[in-house]
Write a protein that holds these residues in place. Structure first.
Motif, PDB file in Angstrom:
ATOM      1  N   UNK A 139      31.862  49.963  46.657  1.00 11.45           N
ATOM      2  CA  UNK A 139      33.194  49.432  46.350  1.00 11.45           C
ATOM      3  C   UNK A 139      33.105  48.203  45.451  1.00 11.45           C
ATOM      4  N   UNK A 140      32.148  47.328  45.735  1.00 15.02           N
ATOM      5  CA  UNK A 140      31.982  46.128  44.904  1.00 15.02           C
ATOM      6  C   UNK A 140      31.594  46.507  43.476  1.00 15.02           C
ATOM      7  N   UNK A 141      30.733  47.510  43.337  1.00 16.68           N
ATOM      8  CA  UNK A 141      30.339  47.942  41.994  1.00 16.68           C
ATOM      9  C   UNK A 141      31.518  48.577  41.272  1.00 16.68           C
ATOM     10  N   UNK A 142      32.370  49.285  41.995  1.00 16.04           N
ATOM     11  CA  UNK A 142      33.565  49.889  41.376  1.00 16.04           C
ATOM     12  C   UNK A 142      34.525  48.811  40.886  1.00 16.04           C
ATOM     13  N   UNK A 143      34.725  47.752  41.690  1.00 22.54           N
ATOM     14  CA  UNK A 143      35.598  46.648  41.260  1.00 22.54           C
ATOM     15  C   UNK A 143      35.044  45.979  40.007  1.00 22.54           C
ATOM     16  N   UNK A 144      33.715  45.822  39.954  1.00 27.64           N
ATOM     17  CA  UNK A 144      33.114  45.196  38.775  1.00 27.64           C
ATOM     18  C   UNK A 144      33.282  46.083  37.545  1.00 27.64           C
ATOM     19  N   UNK A 145      33.081  47.370  37.714  1.00 23.73           N
ATOM     20  CA  UNK A 145      33.240  48.279  36.562  1.00 23.73           C
ATOM     21  C   UNK A 145      34.691  48.273  36.055  1.00 23.73           C
ATOM     22  N   UNK A 146      35.640  48.243  36.958  1.00 23.58           N
ATOM     23  CA  UNK A 146      37.039  48.224  36.554  1.00 23.58           C
ATOM     24  C   UNK A 146      37.381  46.909  35.837  1.00 23.58           C
ATOM     25  N   UNK A 147      36.877  45.820  36.331  1.00 24.45           N
ATOM     26  CA  UNK A 147      37.145  44.523  35.678  1.00 24.45           C
ATOM     27  C   UNK A 147      36.557  44.490  34.282  1.00 24.45           C
ATOM     28  N   UNK A 151      38.703  43.975  30.763  1.00 22.94           N
ATOM     29  CA  UNK A 151      38.478  42.756  29.986  1.00 22.94           C
ATOM     30  C   UNK A 151      38.818  42.962  28.512  1.00 22.94           C
ATOM     31  N   UNK A 152      38.662  44.156  27.997  1.00 25.95           N
ATOM     32  CA  UNK A 152      38.932  44.414  26.580  1.00 25.95           C
ATOM     33  C   UNK A 152      40.424  44.214  26.246  1.00 25.95           C
ATOM     34  N   UNK A 153      41.240  44.498  27.224  1.00 20.66           N
ATOM     35  CA  UNK A 153      42.699  44.302  26.988  1.00 20.66           C
ATOM     36  C   UNK A 153      43.164  42.933  27.474  1.00 20.66           C
ATOM     37  N   UNK A 154      42.223  42.105  27.876  1.00 16.70           N
ATOM     38  CA  UNK A 154      42.502  40.734  28.300  1.00 16.70           C
ATOM     39  C   UNK A 154      43.465  40.669  29.484  1.00 16.70           C
ATOM     40  N   UNK A 155      43.381  41.697  30.331  1.00 15.60           N
ATOM     41  CA  UNK A 155      44.200  41.713  31.549  1.00 15.60           C
ATOM     42  C   UNK A 155      43.510  40.958  32.674  1.00 15.60           C
ATOM     43  N   UNK A 156      42.162  40.977  32.668  1.00 16.32           N
ATOM     44  CA  UNK A 156      41.361  40.328  33.712  1.00 16.32           C
ATOM     45  C   UNK A 156      40.662  39.134  33.096  1.00 16.32           C
ATOM     46  N   UNK A 161      35.961  38.419  36.594  1.00 17.33           N
ATOM     47  CA  UNK A 161      34.770  39.251  36.346  1.00 17.33           C
ATOM     48  C   UNK A 161      33.551  38.620  36.998  1.00 17.33           C
ATOM     49  N   UNK A 162      33.425  37.329  36.911  1.00 17.42           N
ATOM     50  CA  UNK A 162      32.281  36.658  37.556  1.00 17.42           C
ATOM     51  C   UNK A 162      32.320  36.832  39.063  1.00 17.42           C
ATOM     52  N   UNK A 163      33.527  36.776  39.654  1.00 18.57           N
ATOM     53  CA  UNK A 163      33.619  36.967  41.101  1.00 18.57           C
ATOM     54  C   UNK A 163      33.219  38.385  41.489  1.00 18.57           C
ATOM     55  N   UNK A 164      33.687  39.362  40.701  1.00 21.37           N
ATOM     56  CA  UNK A 164      33.330  40.758  41.008  1.00 21.37           C
ATOM     57  C   UNK A 164      31.823  41.011  40.837  1.00 21.37           C
ATOM     58  N   UNK A 165      31.240  40.384  39.808  1.00 19.87           N
ATOM     59  CA  UNK A 165      29.796  40.564  39.584  1.00 19.87           C
ATOM     60  C   UNK A 165      28.993  39.951  40.736  1.00 19.87           C
ATOM     61  N   UNK A 166      29.432  38.805  41.216  1.00 16.83           N
ATOM     62  CA  UNK A 166      28.739  38.161  42.342  1.00 16.83           C
ATOM     63  C   UNK A 166      28.873  38.993  43.620  1.00 16.83           C
TER      64      UNK A 166
END
Length: 339
Positions: A139-147, A151-156, A161-166
């Motif tokens: 689940x954590x990896x899925x949240x990171x992939x979605x973030x 990021x390309x559309x500057x929504x996140x 992204x740093x929180x999801x990666x951690x």
């Protein structure tokens, strides 16, 4: 020609063979020649029966029938709880002969079984924890992939992204820790299982069984006795493994080969010879000779030869019975007929 009635007193020693005739009609000076011509090879055979020697090509010596003795002993020290056989009993392979006191071992087996149950429960818990943490890591990896995609559309934001990666990294670390705990739990299960197997093996050693069929020769312990490690409880005779040890002079021993055909004739059963084979020839004489010996002394050297019975064994053949052992030195020599 005069006819003399046969009697040992008026004939040379060894000149006559009993033929069933009341008397022999001939001159004394032709007596031996006539007997040899009439009897021939049969005379040699009868002489062999009457004397401990043997015809040409066959060596003979006296001995006693032997059987393999097996000592049934306890491996660990302990108290004898029960003896189930008596001297003279016939036992089959695998039969229980005695039991040692196993109260302490029974308690150790229960404790080892409880330890194994606890180790298995800990292993199941570790497997469940690992599965849960693997799910969280996914689940954590899925949240990171979605973030990362958003990021390309500057929504996140980069902060998200740093929180999801951690979070993904922490989840993977938790999975690795859970996997290590599972391996430790598996090792504990293996150790507990090995301990239980060891105690069960000791319990098995407390039950004394015979490895072969045979007869109980000696009962060496009684219930209640305390025996040390290796203490003997009974001795079994393996009646299917009969043999006779004889001693042959140097010349005969030199012509004897392993596997040579042999015969054993017991004094109690002279008309029932046993078929045997040479299974052992001693590499050295039975005693150490002097550094220099004469030919006469060398001829007196005796070598031990073992004859193993081949084929079915008659229950009437008992160890200790005396008899004669015959070894065929010449493959063309013929065995004498039983009397």
């Amino acid at each position: 020609m005069e006819c003399e009635e046969y009697s040992p007193s008026n004939t040379p020693q060894g000149a006559f063979i009993r033929t069933g005739l009341g008397f022999v009609c001939m001159k004394k000076r032709l007596l031996l020649v006539g007997l040899v011509a009439a009897v021939g090879v049969a005379a040699v055979t009868i002489l062999v029966r009457a004397h401990p020697g043997a015809p040409a090509g066959i060596a003979a010596a006296n001995g006693r029938l032997e059987a393999t003795e097996i000592d049934i002993a306890t491996k660990p020290a302990g108290r004898v709880a029960d003896i189930l056989v008596r001297e003279g009993d016939t036992v089959a392979a695998g039969a229980v002969l005695a039991r040692m006191d196993s109260k302490v071992l029974d308690a150790e087996a229960q404790a080892a079984g409880a330890d194994l149950s606890r180790a298995r429960e800990a292993y199941r818990l570790a497997v469940t924890t690992l599965a849960e943490r693997e799910t969280r890591a996914q689940l954590a990896q899925s949240d990171l992939d979605r973030s990362l995609r958003l990021r390309q559309s500057q929504v996140v934001s980069e902060q998200q992204i740093d929180r999801d990666r951690t979070a993904a990294q922490l989840a993977r670390t938790a999975c690795e820790a859970a996997a290590a705990e599972r391996d430790v739990a598996q090792a504990s299960v293996d150790a507990a299982r090995a301990r239980l197997a060891a105690v069960e093996a000791e319990l098995g050693e407390a039950v004394l069984r015979t490895p072969r069929s045979g007869q109980v020769l000696y009962r060496l312990a009684e219930p209640g006795e305390v025996l040390g490690a290796g203490g003997r409880v009974a001795t079994i005779l393996d009646l299917s493994d009969l043999s006779m040890t004889i001693f042959l002079p140097t010349r005969a021993a030199g012509q004897t080969r392993i596997g040579s055909e042999a015969r054993i004739v017991l004094d109690a059963f002279p008309d029932r010879p046993m078929t045997a084979r040479v299974t052992f020839v001693a590499p050295e004489a039975q005693f150490t000779p002097k550094e220099v010996e004469t030919q006469e002394e060398r001829e007196r050297l005796m070598f031990r030869v073992k004859l193993g019975v081949v084929g079915p064994v008659d229950p009437q053949w008992k160890p200790g019975m005396p008899g004669m052992g015959y070894v065929r030195l010449d493959e063309h020599a013929r065995w004498p007929s039983p009397p």
